[in-house]
Scaffold this motif. Sequence first.
Motif, PDB file in Angstrom:
ATOM      1  N   ASP A 197      -8.521   0.643  -0.231  1.00  0.00           N
ATOM      2  CA  ASP A 197      -8.292   1.117   1.136  1.00  0.00           C
ATOM      3  C   ASP A 197      -8.513   0.006   2.156  1.00  0.00           C
ATOM      4  N   LYS A 198      -9.486  -0.859   1.901  1.00  0.00           N
ATOM      5  CA  LYS A 198      -9.713  -2.008   2.787  1.00  0.00           C
ATOM      6  C   LYS A 198      -8.475  -2.901   2.813  1.00  0.00           C
ATOM      7  N   ARG A 199      -7.884  -3.106   1.676  1.00  0.00           N
ATOM      8  CA  ARG A 199      -6.663  -3.914   1.590  1.00  0.00           C
ATOM      9  C   ARG A 199      -5.521  -3.239   2.344  1.00  0.00           C
ATOM     10  N   ALA A 200      -5.400  -1.910   2.184  1.00  0.00           N
ATOM     11  CA  ALA A 200      -4.346  -1.173   2.889  1.00  0.00           C
ATOM     12  C   ALA A 200      -4.547  -1.241   4.398  1.00  0.00           C
ATOM     13  N   GLU A 201      -5.784  -1.148   4.839  1.00  0.00           N
ATOM     14  CA  GLU A 201      -6.070  -1.232   6.266  1.00  0.00           C
ATOM     15  C   GLU A 201      -5.608  -2.571   6.840  1.00  0.00           C
ATOM     16  N   ARG A 202      -5.839  -3.631   6.092  1.00  0.00           N
ATOM     17  CA  ARG A 202      -5.456  -4.971   6.568  1.00  0.00           C
ATOM     18  C   ARG A 202      -3.931  -5.120   6.607  1.00  0.00           C
ATOM     19  N   LEU A 203      -3.255  -4.673   5.561  1.00  0.00           N
ATOM     20  CA  LEU A 203      -1.808  -4.858   5.484  1.00  0.00           C
ATOM     21  C   LEU A 203      -1.039  -3.927   6.421  1.00  0.00           C
ATOM     22  N   LEU A 204      -1.591  -2.737   6.682  1.00  0.00           N
ATOM     23  CA  LEU A 204      -0.910  -1.775   7.551  1.00  0.00           C
ATOM     24  C   LEU A 204      -1.332  -1.900   9.008  1.00  0.00           C
ATOM     25  N   HIS A 205      -2.295  -2.811   9.266  1.00  0.00           N
ATOM     26  CA  HIS A 205      -2.765  -3.055  10.637  1.00  0.00           C
ATOM     27  C   HIS A 205      -3.226  -1.765  11.317  1.00  0.00           C
TER      28      HIS A 205
ATOM     29  N   TRP B  27      -4.287   9.093   3.374  1.00  0.00           N
ATOM     30  CA  TRP B  27      -3.219   8.493   2.575  1.00  0.00           C
ATOM     31  C   TRP B  27      -1.988   9.384   2.422  1.00  0.00           C
ATOM     32  N   PHE B  28      -2.158  10.709   2.575  1.00  0.00           N
ATOM     33  CA  PHE B  28      -1.066  11.593   2.169  1.00  0.00           C
ATOM     34  C   PHE B  28      -0.690  12.663   3.176  1.00  0.00           C
ATOM     35  N   LYS B  29      -1.199  12.621   4.401  1.00  0.00           N
ATOM     36  CA  LYS B  29      -0.861  13.689   5.333  1.00  0.00           C
ATOM     37  C   LYS B  29       0.648  13.719   5.544  1.00  0.00           C
ATOM     38  N   GLY B  30       1.223  14.883   5.389  1.00  0.00           N
ATOM     39  CA  GLY B  30       2.675  15.036   5.445  1.00  0.00           C
ATOM     40  C   GLY B  30       3.093  16.001   4.362  1.00  0.00           C
ATOM     41  N   LYS B  31       4.280  15.829   3.824  1.00  0.00           N
ATOM     42  CA  LYS B  31       4.812  16.803   2.878  1.00  0.00           C
ATOM     43  C   LYS B  31       4.109  16.770   1.522  1.00  0.00           C
ATOM     44  N   GLU B  32       3.315  15.744   1.224  1.00  0.00           N
ATOM     45  CA  GLU B  32       2.655  15.646  -0.074  1.00  0.00           C
ATOM     46  C   GLU B  32       1.231  16.180  -0.073  1.00  0.00           C
TER      47      GLU B  32
ATOM     48  N   PRO C  29       0.800  -1.241   0.000  1.00  0.00           N
ATOM     49  CA  PRO C  29       0.000   0.000   0.000  1.00  0.00           C
ATOM     50  C   PRO C  29       0.823   1.277   0.000  1.00  0.00           C
ATOM     51  N   MET C  30       2.046   1.230   0.556  1.00  0.00           N
ATOM     52  CA  MET C  30       2.866   2.425   0.620  1.00  0.00           C
ATOM     53  C   MET C  30       3.802   2.585  -0.584  1.00  0.00           C
ATOM     54  N   HIS C  31       3.746   1.627  -1.505  1.00  0.00           N
ATOM     55  CA  HIS C  31       4.548   1.765  -2.722  1.00  0.00           C
ATOM     56  C   HIS C  31       3.993   2.907  -3.562  1.00  0.00           C
ATOM     57  N   ILE C  32       4.896   3.600  -4.270  1.00  0.00           N
ATOM     58  CA  ILE C  32       4.489   4.764  -5.051  1.00  0.00           C
ATOM     59  C   ILE C  32       3.404   4.418  -6.067  1.00  0.00           C
ATOM     60  N   PHE C  33       3.448   3.222  -6.630  1.00  0.00           N
ATOM     61  CA  PHE C  33       2.435   2.815  -7.606  1.00  0.00           C
ATOM     62  C   PHE C  33       1.049   2.791  -6.972  1.00  0.00           C
ATOM     63  N   GLN C  34       0.946   2.182  -5.784  1.00  0.00           N
ATOM     64  CA  GLN C  34      -0.346   2.092  -5.097  1.00  0.00           C
ATOM     65  C   GLN C  34      -0.846   3.474  -4.682  1.00  0.00           C
ATOM     66  N   ARG C  35       0.066   4.340  -4.266  1.00  0.00           N
ATOM     67  CA  ARG C  35      -0.337   5.672  -3.818  1.00  0.00           C
ATOM     68  C   ARG C  35      -0.814   6.525  -4.995  1.00  0.00           C
ATOM     69  N   ILE C  36      -0.134   6.411  -6.134  1.00  0.00           N
ATOM     70  CA  ILE C  36      -0.585   7.143  -7.319  1.00  0.00           C
ATOM     71  C   ILE C  36      -1.943   6.616  -7.778  1.00  0.00           C
ATOM     72  N   LEU C  37      -2.097   5.292  -7.735  1.00  0.00           N
ATOM     73  CA  LEU C  37      -3.376   4.692  -8.116  1.00  0.00           C
ATOM     74  C   LEU C  37      -4.501   5.194  -7.213  1.00  0.00           C
ATOM     75  N   ALA C  38      -4.229   5.243  -5.911  1.00  0.00           N
ATOM     76  CA  ALA C  38      -5.227   5.752  -4.969  1.00  0.00           C
ATOM     77  C   ALA C  38      -5.552   7.207  -5.264  1.00  0.00           C
ATOM     78  N   LEU C  39      -4.535   8.005  -5.583  1.00  0.00           N
ATOM     79  CA  LEU C  39      -4.757   9.419  -5.887  1.00  0.00           C
ATOM     80  C   LEU C  39      -5.641   9.581  -7.123  1.00  0.00           C
ATOM     81  N   ILE C  40      -5.416   8.740  -8.136  1.00  0.00           N
ATOM     82  CA  ILE C  40      -6.234   8.822  -9.350  1.00  0.00           C
ATOM     83  C   ILE C  40      -7.701   8.567  -9.031  1.00  0.00           C
ATOM     84  N   PHE C  41      -7.970   7.527  -8.242  1.00  0.00           N
ATOM     85  CA  PHE C  41      -9.362   7.227  -7.903  1.00  0.00           C
ATOM     86  C   PHE C  41      -9.958   8.288  -6.985  1.00  0.00           C
ATOM     87  N   MET C  42      -9.144   8.857  -6.078  1.00  0.00           N
ATOM     88  CA  MET C  42      -9.634   9.965  -5.251  1.00  0.00           C
ATOM     89  C   MET C  42     -10.064  11.142  -6.114  1.00  0.00           C
TER      90      MET C  42
END
Length: 470
Positions: free
Chosen positions: A226-234, A154-159, A26-39
């Motif tokens: 996001d459900k998948r990210a929640e599971r993997l990131l605990h 997903w992005f709170k911080g410098k982004e 979930p924290m890989h750049i590919f997954q984050r860009i994909l999430a941003l596109i759907f957002m």
Amino acid sequence: MVDHAPGTSGSINSYENEEILTWKHPMHIFQRILALIFMCLIGFGSYFCYDNPGALQDNFLKDLNLTTSQFVYLYTWYSWPNVILCFVGGFLIDRVFGLRLGTIIYALLVVIGQVVFASGAYFNRLWIMLLGRLIFGIGGESLAVAQNSYAVLWFKGKELNMVFGFQLSFARVGSTVNFLVMEPLYQYIKTVFNFPDNKSMAFVLFAASLTCVISLMSSLILAWQDKRAERLLHRKLPSAEEVVKITDVKNFNKSFWLVTFIIVCYYTSIFPFVALGKVFFEKKYHFSSGEANIINGIIYSSGAFLAPLFGIIIDKTGRNLFWVFISIFGTLVAHLLLTLTYVNPYIAMLTMGTSYSMLASALWPLIAMVVPERQMGTAYGIAQSVENLGLGTVALLTGIIVDADGYFLVELFFCLLLSVAILLASILWLSDSLGKKELNMSIKERKQLQLIKNSDPEEQNLLNDALNED
């Protein structure tokens, strides 16, 4: 990278130290860009259809025999219910539905509302159209709250400034495409199929509803991701003490309320102007209908390109309040040019579009800086509820003023609202300077502050001394 995602078991930065970080993580750049596109796509349909009336203003007035005041109802019925329901929508995300289910429900309401709106045009019944805009507004504004909450999650911080810029960009692509295609599509349907005027309008609006379906599908895909990210990131569920309550609102600080009222004063000088802008440009500058739509859409088209750029700049420089102040001032200059001069209106509209792009990237992230993460949906819901109170009131007033006195007084009214926004921004800047100084920090200072927060008490004292010396 995000410093801490809401509800995670620890710093997400710890994942950066893993030797193998696959694209499936979930924290890989590919997954984050994909999430941003759907957002971004979540809000596309809502923004495309929001200004359908603005793109076809003269057609609405003629085909459905509406006065300007009645036409403005199509916007006020969108805004007024959200004075309450947008706050409720944000609270329901935090406390009842959760972010994923809430987003899907609100996206579905947007689809239903647009279909009902188109049906009202088909039967030439204003009350059905207003009902459709009511349903559409309930879904659309709450969907924007959900979109902001996803961004913070997903992005709170410098982004985060960049992400808000990209969200605005996609939203304004929707608005820009609306102004570019709705009039030609209307003329094509009317010419080829030879429908009665209101039937042509109806089929154009039905076609527009397909963009809302795209948004609904995006909300479903993002929920799965996001459900998948929640599971993997605990991610941890909030404790009993952290559960959001309605009464938490009274604990929001003055900085949050100042940001909220700046939002109100600024956006009430933008959206009602765009809603009535087409006829304004036709009458004052003698543009054709198509030309008026193009120049009226410059605010949105420039936002589509510039908002991500400003988001990146602000992420690199910080100083959010500085950028907010400059953007409000630029918008005021643009309105003064349109009010008092006959200077080429493209200059004013490009200035307004640039300023608008800058403000969206700098202002909305301030809420994430002054409100706890667990209350983010409620906070953004309140901000948009108050914004809708202002939009509904100002839209109603502008319709009355145009019918009675024309566009000159309306433009003066917009200048007054922006002057108040500048005053509030100055108060917020002064308050922040006398307090924690967090809202106008440079990126270097924010990184130092984050180090202080993450260090032990002894280190905190040393770092605080160093920061104060700087």
